[in-house]
Scaffold this motif. Structure first.
Motif, short mmCIF file in Angstrom:
data_model
loop_
_atom_site.label_atom_id
_atom_site.label_comp_id
_atom_site.label_asym_id
_atom_site.label_seq_id
_atom_site.Cartn_x
_atom_site.Cartn_y
_atom_site.Cartn_z
N CYS A 54 0.79 -1.29 -0.47
CA CYS A 54 0.41 0.07 0.28
C CYS A 54 0.72 1.12 0.29
O CYS A 54 0.12 2.40 0.05
N ARG A 55 1.84 0.82 0.10
CA ARG A 55 3.05 2.36 -0.15
C ARG A 55 2.94 3.61 -0.91
O ARG A 55 3.06 2.56 -2.44
N GLY A 56 2.52 5.22 -0.77
CA GLY A 56 2.50 5.80 -1.91
C GLY A 56 1.05 5.43 -2.76
O GLY A 56 1.02 6.37 -3.08
N LEU A 57 0.36 4.68 -2.04
CA LEU A 57 -1.21 4.32 -2.47
C LEU A 57 -2.10 5.81 -1.31
O LEU A 57 -1.28 5.89 -0.59
N ASP A 58 -2.93 6.22 -2.08
CA ASP A 58 -3.48 6.54 -1.42
C ASP A 58 -4.74 6.48 0.09
O ASP A 58 -5.12 5.00 -0.17
N THR A 59 -3.95 7.18 1.28
CA THR A 59 -4.47 6.13 2.33
C THR A 59 -6.03 6.14 2.54
O THR A 59 -6.82 5.06 2.98
N GLU A 60 -6.93 6.85 2.08
CA GLU A 60 -8.33 6.65 1.92
C GLU A 60 -8.93 5.68 1.44
O GLU A 60 -10.06 4.77 2.10
N LEU A 61 -8.05 4.76 0.63
CA LEU A 61 -8.62 3.79 0.26
C LEU A 61 -8.90 2.72 1.42
O LEU A 61 -9.62 1.52 1.52
N PHE A 62 -7.99 2.17 2.44
CA PHE A 62 -7.54 1.60 3.38
C PHE A 62 -8.54 2.21 4.82
O PHE A 62 -8.88 1.78 5.38
N PHE A 63 -9.10 3.19 4.79
CA PHE A 63 -10.12 3.57 5.67
C PHE A 63 -11.30 3.97 5.47
O PHE A 63 -11.96 5.59 4.91
N PRO A 64 -11.91 2.73 4.71
CA PRO A 64 -13.47 3.68 3.66
C PRO A 64 -15.08 3.83 4.42
O PRO A 64 -14.78 3.66 5.75
N ALA A 65 -16.01 4.11 4.23
CA ALA A 65 -16.80 5.03 4.98
C ALA A 65 -17.87 3.60 5.76
O ALA A 65 -17.87 4.22 6.74
N GLY A 66 -17.68 2.22 5.84
CA GLY A 66 -18.73 1.69 6.67
C GLY A 66 -19.03 -0.03 5.49
O GLY A 66 -18.27 0.15 4.68
N ARG A 102 -18.01 -0.36 1.61
CA ARG A 102 -17.50 -1.58 0.73
C ARG A 102 -17.18 -1.87 -0.10
O ARG A 102 -15.94 -3.07 -0.54
N ARG A 103 -16.94 -1.95 -1.47
CA ARG A 103 -16.54 -1.41 -3.04
C ARG A 103 -14.59 -1.42 -2.74
O ARG A 103 -14.06 -2.29 -3.23
N GLU A 104 -14.99 -0.37 -1.65
CA GLU A 104 -13.08 0.85 -1.36
C GLU A 104 -12.11 -0.68 -0.62
O GLU A 104 -11.31 -0.48 -1.02
N ALA A 105 -13.52 -1.21 0.32
CA ALA A 105 -12.57 -2.48 1.77
C ALA A 105 -12.43 -3.03 0.79
O ALA A 105 -10.85 -3.70 0.87
N ASP A 106 -12.99 -3.68 -0.60
CA ASP A 106 -13.29 -4.92 -0.84
C ASP A 106 -11.76 -4.52 -2.38
O ASP A 106 -11.06 -5.40 -2.49
N GLU A 107 -11.30 -3.24 -2.22
CA GLU A 107 -9.94 -2.60 -2.82
C GLU A 107 -9.00 -3.08 -2.22
O GLU A 107 -8.06 -3.49 -2.90
N ALA A 108 -8.75 -2.15 -1.17
CA ALA A 108 -7.84 -2.10 -0.44
C ALA A 108 -7.80 -3.87 0.18
O ALA A 108 -6.27 -4.44 0.48
N LYS A 109 -8.60 -4.28 0.59
CA LYS A 109 -7.96 -6.09 0.28
C LYS A 109 -7.33 -6.64 -0.40
O LYS A 109 -6.65 -7.25 -0.04
N ALA A 110 -8.13 -6.26 -1.98
CA ALA A 110 -6.74 -7.44 -3.28
C ALA A 110 -5.58 -6.88 -2.73
O ALA A 110 -4.61 -7.05 -3.23
N VAL A 111 -5.05 -5.53 -2.58
CA VAL A 111 -4.03 -4.57 -2.66
C VAL A 111 -3.48 -5.62 -1.48
O VAL A 111 -2.15 -6.26 -1.66
N CYS A 112 -3.88 -5.35 -0.69
CA CYS A 112 -3.55 -7.07 0.88
C CYS A 112 -2.76 -7.99 0.04
O CYS A 112 -2.46 -8.77 1.11
N LYS A 113 -3.71 -8.41 -0.70
CA LYS A 113 -3.72 -10.39 -0.98
C LYS A 113 -2.53 -10.35 -1.26
O LYS A 113 -2.04 -11.40 -1.23
N THR A 114 -1.70 -9.40 -2.25
CA THR A 114 -0.51 -9.24 -2.65
C THR A 114 1.00 -8.28 -2.15
O THR A 114 2.07 -9.06 -2.32
#
Length: 90
Positions: A9-21, A27-39
């Motif tokens: 996640c280094r260098g990515l927008d931190t808002e992606l990892f703090f979704p609204a709920g 939910r969509r942002e959380a899934d996108e963040a988790k996809a980054v985490c998977k790799t």
């Protein structure tokens, strides 16, 4: 926390990892963040740090808030089950 230098996640927008709920727009942002985490090569270190420091918000090590609560609960139960006999009351 030297592991941060290798975080996916280094260098990515931190808002992606703090979704609204958990419902709606977050939910969509959380899934996108988790996809980054998977790799991420330091996913385990990130998750361990988040659990050890009781991070309440955001996606850490591929886990959201509810998943971290469950993980902490499982760790506590496991620690209790693995105590030597006679230490149950401590």
């Amino acid at each position: 926390m030297t592991w941060l230098h290798n975080a996916g996640c280094r260098g990515l927008d931190t808002e992606l990892f703090f979704p609204a709920g958990p419902q709606g727009p977050g939910r969509r942002e959380a899934d996108e963040a988790k996809a980054v985490c998977k790799t991420c090569p330091v996913r385990r270190q990130c998750a361990s740090w988040a659990l050890a420091t009781a991070q309440e918000y955001g996606i850490w090590g591929g886990m959201d808030e509810e998943e971290r609560v469950r993980a902490r609960r499982e760790r506590l139960l496991s620690a209790r089950e693995n105590r030597p006999p006679g230490e149950e009351g401590n």
